[in-house]
Design an enzyme around this catalytic site. Structure first.
Site, PDB file in Angstrom:
ATOM      1  N   ASP A   1       9.296   0.675  11.281  1.00 49.27           N
ATOM      2  CA  ASP A   1       8.655  -0.075  10.192  1.00 49.27           C
ATOM      3  C   ASP A   1       8.393  -1.512  10.656  1.00 49.27           C
ATOM      4  OD1 ASP A   1       7.502  -0.252   7.714  1.00 49.27           O
ATOM      5  OD2 ASP A   1       9.353  -0.683   6.640  1.00 49.27           O
ATOM      6  N   GLU A   2       7.437  -2.159  10.020  1.00 44.49           N
ATOM      7  CA  GLU A   2       7.027  -3.530  10.377  1.00 44.49           C
ATOM      8  C   GLU A   2       6.615  -3.583  11.853  1.00 44.49           C
ATOM      9  OE1 GLU A   2       6.639  -5.427   7.948  1.00 44.49           O
ATOM     10  OE2 GLU A   2       7.962  -4.568   6.442  1.00 44.49           O
TER      11      GLU A   2
ATOM     12  N   ALA B   1       0.826  -1.223   0.000  1.00 43.46           N
ATOM     13  CA  ALA B   1       0.000   0.000   0.000  1.00 43.46           C
ATOM     14  C   ALA B   1       0.855   1.266   0.000  1.00 43.46           C
ATOM     15  CB  ALA B   1      -0.910  -0.008   1.228  1.00 43.46           C
ATOM     16  N   GLY B   2       2.159   1.120   0.201  1.00 45.50           N
ATOM     17  CA  GLY B   2       3.032   2.296   0.244  1.00 45.50           C
ATOM     18  C   GLY B   2       3.298   2.786   1.666  1.00 45.50           C
TER      19      GLY B   2
ATOM     20  N   TYR C   1       2.154 -13.182  -0.979  1.00 46.80           N
ATOM     21  CA  TYR C   1       0.995 -12.334  -0.684  1.00 46.80           C
ATOM     22  C   TYR C   1       0.577 -11.501  -1.889  1.00 46.80           C
ATOM     23  CZ  TYR C   1       2.326 -13.263   4.185  1.00 46.80           C
ATOM     24  OH  TYR C   1       2.633 -13.859   5.375  1.00 46.80           O
TER      25      TYR C   1
HETATM   26  N1  LIG Z   1       1.297  -6.418  -6.095  1.00 45.43           N
HETATM   27  C1  LIG Z   1       2.487  -5.804  -6.015  1.00 45.43           C
HETATM   28  N2  LIG Z   1       3.635  -6.494  -6.097  1.00 45.43           N
HETATM   29  C2  LIG Z   1       4.827  -5.893  -5.988  1.00 45.43           C
HETATM   30  N3  LIG Z   1       4.982  -4.569  -5.799  1.00 45.43           N
HETATM   31  C3  LIG Z   1       3.882  -3.818  -5.740  1.00 45.43           C
HETATM   32  C4  LIG Z   1       2.574  -4.409  -5.838  1.00 45.43           C
HETATM   33  N4  LIG Z   1       1.680  -3.422  -5.723  1.00 45.43           N
HETATM   34  C5  LIG Z   1       2.391  -2.287  -5.546  1.00 45.43           C
HETATM   35  N5  LIG Z   1       3.700  -2.519  -5.568  1.00 45.43           N
HETATM   36  C6  LIG Z   1       4.786  -1.543  -5.430  1.00 45.43           C
HETATM   37  O1  LIG Z   1       5.065  -1.390  -4.064  1.00 45.43           O
HETATM   38  C7  LIG Z   1       5.189  -0.016  -3.753  1.00 45.43           C
HETATM   39  C8  LIG Z   1       4.878   0.240  -2.295  1.00 45.43           C
HETATM   40  O2  LIG Z   1       5.917  -0.337  -1.538  1.00 45.43           O
HETATM   41  P1  LIG Z   1       6.024  -0.165   0.010  1.00 45.43           P
HETATM   42  O3  LIG Z   1       6.068   1.291   0.346  1.00 45.43           O
HETATM   43  O4  LIG Z   1       7.196  -1.005   0.443  1.00 45.43           O
HETATM   44  O5  LIG Z   1       4.634  -0.774   0.516  1.00 45.43           O
HETATM   45  P2  LIG Z   1       4.240  -1.421   1.935  1.00 45.43           P
HETATM   46  O6  LIG Z   1       5.272  -0.989   2.935  1.00 45.43           O
HETATM   47  O7  LIG Z   1       2.869  -0.891   2.243  1.00 45.43           O
HETATM   48  O8  LIG Z   1       4.225  -2.902   1.729  1.00 45.43           O
HETATM   49  C9  LIG Z   1       4.213   0.658  -4.697  1.00 45.43           C
HETATM   50  O9  LIG Z   1       4.600   1.979  -4.954  1.00 45.43           O
HETATM   51  C10 LIG Z   1       4.327  -0.202  -5.946  1.00 45.43           C
HETATM   52  O10 LIG Z   1       5.316   0.278  -6.821  1.00 45.43           O
HETATM   53  C1  LIG Z   2      -0.321 -10.376   5.824  1.00 43.91           C
HETATM   54  C2  LIG Z   2       0.824 -10.906   6.597  1.00 43.91           C
HETATM   55  C3  LIG Z   2       2.114 -10.433   6.350  1.00 43.91           C
HETATM   56  N1  LIG Z   2       3.151 -10.906   7.056  1.00 43.91           N
HETATM   57  C4  LIG Z   2       4.522 -10.422   6.781  1.00 43.91           C
HETATM   58  C5  LIG Z   2       4.916 -10.441   5.344  1.00 43.91           C
HETATM   59  C6  LIG Z   2       5.939  -9.351   5.233  1.00 43.91           C
HETATM   60  O1  LIG Z   2       7.208  -9.915   5.601  1.00 43.91           O
HETATM   61  C7  LIG Z   2       5.491  -8.347   6.295  1.00 43.91           C
HETATM   62  C8  LIG Z   2       4.721  -7.174   5.719  1.00 43.91           C
HETATM   63  O2  LIG Z   2       5.543  -6.373   4.909  1.00 43.91           O
HETATM   64  P1  LIG Z   2       5.069  -5.019   4.160  1.00 43.91           P
HETATM   65  O3  LIG Z   2       6.203  -4.081   4.408  1.00 43.91           O
HETATM   66  O4  LIG Z   2       3.792  -4.563   4.776  1.00 43.91           O
HETATM   67  O5  LIG Z   2       4.919  -5.365   2.737  1.00 43.91           O
HETATM   68  O6  LIG Z   2       4.616  -9.069   7.178  1.00 43.91           O
HETATM   69  C9  LIG Z   2       2.956 -11.869   8.049  1.00 43.91           C
HETATM   70  O7  LIG Z   2       3.910 -12.298   8.716  1.00 43.91           O
HETATM   71  N2  LIG Z   2       1.703 -12.333   8.283  1.00 43.91           N
HETATM   72  C10 LIG Z   2       0.623 -11.890   7.593  1.00 43.91           C
HETATM   73  O8  LIG Z   2      -0.523 -12.369   7.873  1.00 43.91           O
END
Ligand SMILES: Nc1ncnc2c1ncn2[C@@H]1O[C@H](COP(=O)(O)OP(=O)(O)O)[C@@H](O)[C@H]1O
Ligand SMILES: Cc1cn([C@H]2C[C@H](O)[C@@H](COP(=O)(O)O)O2)c(=O)[nH]c1=O
Ligand SMILES: [Zn+2]
Length: 289
Positions: A165-166, A92-93, A250
């Site tokens: 983060d996380e 989601a960014g 995921y």
């Molecule tokens: N389904 C997807 N698979 C891989 N990358 C994606 C997907 N959807 C979006 N992205 C990319 O991931 C970016 C967001 O990354 P990030 O900020 O690390 O997200 P989050 O921390 O919420 O997981 C988006 O700007 C996009 O470019």
């Molecule tokens: C939904 C879900 C996610 N996780 C883990 C998978 C990734 O390692 C992180 C999330 O990373 P992001 O920065 O938000 O992309 O969490 C998990 O352990 N269990 C879950 O149900």
């Protein structure tokens, strides 16, 4: 014999006083205190007492008052901090938004530090990395409580802004955020999953909402229809809550595709499990014969 009018002139009937707030001669009293600051100082993490007040205004019996704390404890106390929470599904960014906020704080002259959970080993432990590959150096920790210890108290005191983060992986998220903002005057920006793959509350992320100054829920794009995606679908059969992974495991989905996707995954699991059971009983039968 005195006439009524003569009697009246002998009596002094003072005029009714104006209420305090309308009286132009009324000066707000100032009360100084130093005892309260000693009573309210606490460094314990659990259920901390409020820190010393530096000033308090109020009204007692219709009178305005100001209390000022001129103790050395109040003079030394840092300003109050803030807590901002960024949640949403995977992709989601959230990390992108966190990095932007931290970089903006740094550009405005504030000293920043970034923390992530050391459970997330996807891109190594020395940096927070977005799904697009944008990175920033970080502290990868098991628990947030060790941050101050690892950094050293002097370095910790110099920091103005802490990014996390996380956040779903930190058990002590609530205590850390509470102390950092309320006691230590830090701005804390937290990014994490609000829900797991079953849309259950994940870790302590939702517990810190009552502590927060702001909460932002971001959405991704549904990988199956392109609509707004608020949920994360796990594509595999694993059932443990914590399972590190990216787009191999995921995908972000809208409500419709979350519900349909869960049905497909659960049905597949049932078929595989009954297939396994069938195989096992066939094997058992074969061994008996
Ligand atoms: N389904 C997807 N698979 C891989 N990358 C994606 C997907 N959807 C979006 N992205 C990319 O991931 C970016 C967001 O990354 P990030 O900020 O690390 O997200 P989050 O921390 O919420 O997981 C988006 O700007 C996009 O470019
Ligand atoms: C939904 C879900 C996610 N996780 C883990 C998978 C990734 O390692 C992180 C999330 O990373 P992001 O920065 O938000 O992309 O969490 C998990 O352990 N269990 C879950 O149900
Ligand atoms: Zn969809």
């Amino acid at each position: 014999m005195l006439q009524i009018s003569q009697m009246k002139s002998l009596l002094f009937i003072p005029p009714k006083p104006l209420p305090f707030h309308q009286n132009p001669n009324f000066k707000k009293p100032t009360i100084f205190f130093s005892q309260i600051s000693r009573l309210t100082h606490s460094s314990g993490p659990a259920n901390p007492l409020p820190r010393p007040l530096s000033a308090m205004n109020g009204v007692i019996d219709g009178r305005d008052f100001t209390i000022e704390d001129r103790s050395s404890a109040a003079a030394a106390a840092p300003p109050f901090g803030e807590i901002h929470v960024i949640v949403g599904p995977m992709f989601a960014g959230k990390t992108t938004a966190l990095l932007r906020r931290i970089q903006a704080e740094s550009a405005s002259g504030r000293r920043v530090a970034m923390i992530k959970s050391n459970k997330d080993t996807r891109y190594g432990l020395d940096s927070v990395v977005t799904h697009d590959g944008v990175k920033m150096p970080c502290w990868a920790l098991t628990d947030l409580s060790i941050f101050k210890v690892k950094m050293g108290p002097e370095a910790y005191n110099k920091i103005d802004v802490i990014g996390i983060d996380e956040a779903q992986f930190f058990k002590d998220l609530y205590e850390f955020c509470c102390n950092a903002a309320d006691q230590d005057g830090k701005t804390v920006i937290v990014a994490g999953l609000d829900g797991d793959y079953l849309r259950r509350s994940f870790g302590s992320v939702l517990d810190i909402i009552p502590l927060a100054d702001s909460v932002t829920k971001l959405t991704a794009r549904c990988e199956l229809c392109g609509k707004r995606a608020a949920f994360t679908l796990r594509k595999t059969n694993e059932t443990q809550t914590e399972l590190i992974g990216g787009s191999d495991v995921y995908m972000p989905v809208c409500r419709k595709h979350y519900v349909n996707g869960q049905v497909v995954i659960e049905t597949t699991r049932d078929v595989l499990e009954s297939g396994k059971a069938h195989c096992n009983s066939a094997l058992e039968a074969a061994t008996v014969v």
